[in-house]
Motif scaffolding. Structure first.
Motif, PDB file in Angstrom:
ATOM      1  N   GLY A 142      39.059  87.580 -17.333  1.00 39.43           N
ATOM      2  CA  GLY A 142      39.888  87.776 -15.861  1.00 39.43           C
ATOM      3  C   GLY A 142      39.252  87.579 -14.769  1.00 39.43           C
ATOM      4  O   GLY A 142      40.421  87.660 -13.793  1.00 39.43           O
ATOM      5  N   GLY A 143      38.116  87.486 -15.186  1.00 35.47           N
ATOM      6  CA  GLY A 143      37.255  87.449 -14.304  1.00 35.47           C
ATOM      7  C   GLY A 143      37.432  85.285 -13.151  1.00 35.47           C
ATOM      8  O   GLY A 143      38.183  84.655 -13.998  1.00 35.47           O
ATOM      9  N   GLY A 144      36.765  85.852 -12.374  1.00 33.67           N
ATOM     10  CA  GLY A 144      36.618  84.175 -11.744  1.00 33.67           C
ATOM     11  C   GLY A 144      37.789  83.898 -10.317  1.00 33.67           C
ATOM     12  O   GLY A 144      39.447  84.712 -11.420  1.00 33.67           O
ATOM     13  N   THR A 145      37.677  82.736  -9.682  1.00 34.92           N
ATOM     14  CA  THR A 145      38.659  82.380  -8.768  1.00 34.92           C
ATOM     15  C   THR A 145      39.560  81.382  -8.863  1.00 34.92           C
ATOM     16  O   THR A 145      40.521  80.968  -9.007  1.00 34.92           O
ATOM     17  N   GLU A 146      38.544  80.384  -9.507  1.00 36.04           N
ATOM     18  CA  GLU A 146      39.424  78.763 -10.043  1.00 36.04           C
ATOM     19  C   GLU A 146      39.573  78.775 -11.301  1.00 36.04           C
ATOM     20  O   GLU A 146      38.085  78.483 -12.007  1.00 36.04           O
ATOM     21  N   VAL A 147      40.435  79.402 -12.163  1.00 39.45           N
ATOM     22  CA  VAL A 147      40.006  79.627 -13.799  1.00 39.45           C
ATOM     23  C   VAL A 147      40.552  77.835 -13.936  1.00 39.45           C
ATOM     24  O   VAL A 147      41.660  77.132 -13.090  1.00 39.45           O
ATOM     25  N   ALA A 148      39.824  77.493 -15.063  1.00 40.34           N
ATOM     26  CA  ALA A 148      40.471  76.290 -15.969  1.00 40.34           C
ATOM     27  C   ALA A 148      41.684  76.211 -16.656  1.00 40.34           C
ATOM     28  O   ALA A 148      42.666  77.421 -16.874  1.00 40.34           O
ATOM     29  N   ASP A 149      41.800  74.979 -17.439  1.00 44.37           N
ATOM     30  CA  ASP A 149      43.572  74.988 -18.011  1.00 44.37           C
ATOM     31  C   ASP A 149      43.151  76.316 -18.962  1.00 44.37           C
ATOM     32  O   ASP A 149      44.070  77.058 -19.585  1.00 44.37           O
ATOM     33  N   MET A 150      41.718  76.382 -19.538  1.00 40.42           N
ATOM     34  CA  MET A 150      42.588  77.698 -20.381  1.00 40.42           C
ATOM     35  C   MET A 150      40.527  78.191 -20.149  1.00 40.42           C
ATOM     36  O   MET A 150      39.256  78.045 -18.740  1.00 40.42           O
ATOM     37  N   ARG A 151      40.368  79.939 -20.498  1.00 41.40           N
ATOM     38  CA  ARG A 151      38.780  80.565 -19.953  1.00 41.40           C
ATOM     39  C   ARG A 151      38.325  80.591 -20.533  1.00 41.40           C
ATOM     40  O   ARG A 151      37.080  80.097 -21.024  1.00 41.40           O
ATOM     41  N   THR A 152      38.204  80.836 -22.367  1.00 38.83           N
ATOM     42  CA  THR A 152      37.453  80.736 -22.906  1.00 38.83           C
ATOM     43  C   THR A 152      38.226  79.434 -24.467  1.00 38.83           C
ATOM     44  O   THR A 152      39.694  79.372 -23.780  1.00 38.83           O
ATOM     45  N   VAL A 153      37.741  79.359 -25.154  1.00 34.74           N
ATOM     46  CA  VAL A 153      37.889  77.873 -26.632  1.00 34.74           C
ATOM     47  C   VAL A 153      38.621  78.311 -27.480  1.00 34.74           C
ATOM     48  O   VAL A 153      38.204  79.738 -27.767  1.00 34.74           O
ATOM     49  N   ARG A 154      40.333  78.405 -27.487  1.00 33.04           N
ATOM     50  CA  ARG A 154      40.865  79.645 -27.592  1.00 33.04           C
ATOM     51  C   ARG A 154      41.591  78.533 -29.092  1.00 33.04           C
ATOM     52  O   ARG A 154      42.528  78.085 -28.837  1.00 33.04           O
ATOM     53  N   ILE A 155      41.197  78.815 -30.419  1.00 38.60           N
ATOM     54  CA  ILE A 155      41.521  77.397 -31.369  1.00 38.60           C
ATOM     55  C   ILE A 155      42.921  77.468 -31.497  1.00 38.60           C
ATOM     56  O   ILE A 155      43.460  76.424 -31.520  1.00 38.60           O
ATOM     57  N   GLN A 156      43.361  79.183 -31.624  1.00 38.28           N
ATOM     58  CA  GLN A 156      44.729  79.240 -32.116  1.00 38.28           C
ATOM     59  C   GLN A 156      45.434  78.491 -31.155  1.00 38.28           C
ATOM     60  O   GLN A 156      46.335  78.244 -31.376  1.00 38.28           O
ATOM     61  N   GLU A 157      45.178  78.559 -29.630  1.00 36.08           N
ATOM     62  CA  GLU A 157      45.899  78.634 -28.800  1.00 36.08           C
ATOM     63  C   GLU A 157      46.459  76.224 -28.660  1.00 36.08           C
ATOM     64  O   GLU A 157      47.061  76.164 -27.970  1.00 36.08           O
ATOM     65  N   LEU A 158      45.135  76.270 -28.952  1.00 35.42           N
ATOM     66  CA  LEU A 158      45.147  75.218 -28.663  1.00 35.42           C
ATOM     67  C   LEU A 158      45.726  74.224 -30.112  1.00 35.42           C
ATOM     68  O   LEU A 158      46.742  73.331 -29.885  1.00 35.42           O
ATOM     69  N   ALA A 159      45.948  74.789 -30.969  1.00 39.39           N
ATOM     70  CA  ALA A 159      46.767  74.502 -32.555  1.00 39.39           C
ATOM     71  C   ALA A 159      47.737  73.982 -32.611  1.00 39.39           C
ATOM     72  O   ALA A 159      48.534  73.621 -32.675  1.00 39.39           O
TER      73      ALA A 159
END
Length: 238
Positions: A142-159
């Motif tokens: 949950g850290g960071g102020t400028e978050v990208a499309d995804m915080r981490t690579v989550r294959i289940q979400e991408l699927a």
């Protein structure tokens, strides 16, 4: 030598022994961590494995996490996201393999400030790729102020949005391949390896000994005090 002096010496000896044992424990744990890094580096340096042989048709992945794999495929630029909680972001693009399966590819990294200029497009056509295969990332903190499309690579979400079947892992390109696509080298976080359990066991053993050293010094000082009290009790008063 007075009893108090003897007690002080006993405690001092116990502390010295404990300090030496603590230092040996720290050194042994450093050896354990070094062996872990060596294992990860060795895995990444092993000969590349064809991805098609490492991932079965039902999606089961063999022991190739953290190792180099090879495959042939074509980038699908319409399936692309940025990943990260702070700069630089990783650029993750889908690739369709020869056998019809798909894999997520970290093509490189870029500074969020340059996103306005557009993310460099992946090269068209079919490509032979050699990259490090990694397991899906852990959830972000949950850290960071400028978050990208995804915080981490989550294959289940991408699927849920990317074409299927999607292999349960992703690859990160080598820095030179990223640069060839107009991107910076993406950080490669190799999976934690077990290393040598012997080093870790010895480290814990030394720390137990250190605790014993302190306990020995305190016990000896206490016994000296008890012995002195008994001696005084037996000594007739003047």
């Amino acid at each position: 030598m007075s009893v108090r002096a003897k007690q002080a010496v006993a405690i001092a000896v116990g502390l010295v022994i404990a300090a030496v044992m603590m230092w040996l424990g720290v050194w042994q744990m450093s050896s354990y961590e070094e062996s872990t890094r060596d294992v990860s580096a060795e895995r990444a340096a092993e000969p590349a494995t064809p991805l098609a042989d490492a991932v079965s048709a039902d999606g089961e992945v063999q022991d190739v996490y953290g190792k180099r794999v090879t495959f042939t495929g074509e980038y699908l630029p319409e399936y692309e996201v940025t990943v990260g909680e702070s700069a630089p972001w990783r650029v993750l693009t889908a690739m369709r393999l020869e056998d019809g399966r798909h894999i997520a590819v970290v093509r490189g990294a870029l500074d969020p400030a340059s996103v306005e200029d557009g993310i460099p497009a992946p090269p068209p056509g079919v490509h032979d790729v050699e990259a490090i295969f990694l397991a899906p990332d852990l959830p972000g903190d949950g850290g960071g102020t400028e978050v990208a499309d995804m915080r981490t690579v989550r294959i289940q979400e991408l699927a849920q949005e990317w074409p299927s079947p999607l292999i349960g892992g992703y690859v990160t390109l080598h820095g030179s391949d990223s640069e060839a696509q107009g991107l910076a080298e993406a950080e490669l976080v190799l999976p934690a390896a077990e290393g040598s359990p012997t080093h870790r066991g010895y480290a814990l053993q030394w720390w137990v000994f250190a605790t014993g050293g302190i306990a020995f010094g305190l016990y000896t000082a206490h016994q000296l005090g008890k012995d002195e009290k008994k001696r005084l009790a037996k000594t007739p008063a003047d």
